[in-house]
Motif scaffolding. Sequence first.
Motif, PDB file in Angstrom:
ATOM      1  N   ARG A 183       0.838  -1.212   0.000  1.00 46.02           N
ATOM      2  CA  ARG A 183       0.000   0.000   0.000  1.00 46.02           C
ATOM      3  C   ARG A 183       0.868   1.256   0.000  1.00 46.02           C
ATOM      4  O   ARG A 183       0.595   2.219  -0.732  1.00 46.02           O
ATOM      5  N   LEU A 184       1.914   1.295   0.827  1.00 42.22           N
ATOM      6  CA  LEU A 184       2.808   2.456   0.862  1.00 42.22           C
ATOM      7  C   LEU A 184       3.559   2.630  -0.463  1.00 42.22           C
ATOM      8  O   LEU A 184       3.754   3.754  -0.942  1.00 42.22           O
ATOM      9  N   GLY A 185       3.953   1.520  -1.069  1.00 41.28           N
ATOM     10  CA  GLY A 185       4.621   1.587  -2.373  1.00 41.28           C
ATOM     11  C   GLY A 185       3.694   2.146  -3.444  1.00 41.28           C
ATOM     12  O   GLY A 185       4.091   2.987  -4.265  1.00 41.28           O
ATOM     13  N   PHE A 186       2.447   1.692  -3.457  1.00 39.72           N
ATOM     14  CA  PHE A 186       1.469   2.196  -4.408  1.00 39.72           C
ATOM     15  C   PHE A 186       1.201   3.683  -4.179  1.00 39.72           C
ATOM     16  O   PHE A 186       1.127   4.469  -5.135  1.00 39.72           O
ATOM     17  N   LEU A 187       1.068   4.099  -2.934  1.00 43.07           N
ATOM     18  CA  LEU A 187       0.845   5.512  -2.603  1.00 43.07           C
ATOM     19  C   LEU A 187       2.027   6.368  -3.045  1.00 43.07           C
ATOM     20  O   LEU A 187       1.852   7.465  -3.579  1.00 43.07           O
ATOM     21  N   THR A 188       3.248   5.854  -2.858  1.00 42.16           N
ATOM     22  CA  THR A 188       4.448   6.569  -3.288  1.00 42.16           C
ATOM     23  C   THR A 188       4.463   6.737  -4.810  1.00 42.16           C
ATOM     24  O   THR A 188       4.769   7.815  -5.328  1.00 42.16           O
ATOM     25  N   LEU A 189       4.143   5.688  -5.538  1.00 42.66           N
ATOM     26  CA  LEU A 189       4.088   5.765  -7.007  1.00 42.66           C
ATOM     27  C   LEU A 189       3.021   6.757  -7.473  1.00 42.66           C
ATOM     28  O   LEU A 189       3.236   7.513  -8.429  1.00 42.66           O
ATOM     29  N   LEU A 190       1.883   6.752  -6.798  1.00 40.47           N
ATOM     30  CA  LEU A 190       0.809   7.677  -7.155  1.00 40.47           C
ATOM     31  C   LEU A 190       1.254   9.124  -6.962  1.00 40.47           C
ATOM     32  O   LEU A 190       1.050   9.980  -7.829  1.00 40.47           O
TER      33      LEU A 190
END
Length: 161
Positions: free
Chosen positions: A10-17
């Motif tokens: 989830r944190l990785g996806f949020l960072t990419l976003l």
Amino acid sequence: MSELALTLVRLGFLTLLWAFVLVTVLVLRRDLRMPAEARPTGRERRVRAPKPPKPPRVKKASRQAKGTKLVVIEGPLVGTVIPLETSQITIGRAPDSTLVIDDDYASSRHARVYPAEGSWIVEDLGSTNGTWIDRTRITTPTVLSVGAPLRVGRTTLQIQK
């Protein structure tokens, strides 16, 4: 999947976003900046100089020598000739304009050309995309010399003798 792995995903996806949003904003900011050669004239700091003496009155015959016609040299109306007399010429998409330009880059009331003290003056009427003489965007009434290209949207005009 463990709780720790799910949280990291989830944190990785949020960072990419957020990285995508940041890159998009930076690209838009860069694209909206005008190149140095396209900056409008008239925004520089103005230093007051003494007024120059008024030019002598110009006879009507020499006014005609400055240019007698406005010719469309590029665009959909190429070849259109507008005789220059003593009245102003309005350019834009509005049906009551002297030169009606059906162009998405032209405003309804884009620019006007009018005689003043023996020469022809072009004035931008607050258009969105600007009025250009050569590669210079005009923001104040500017003298339009014979042969100088005047660009309104995708149409280029020129005063000729």
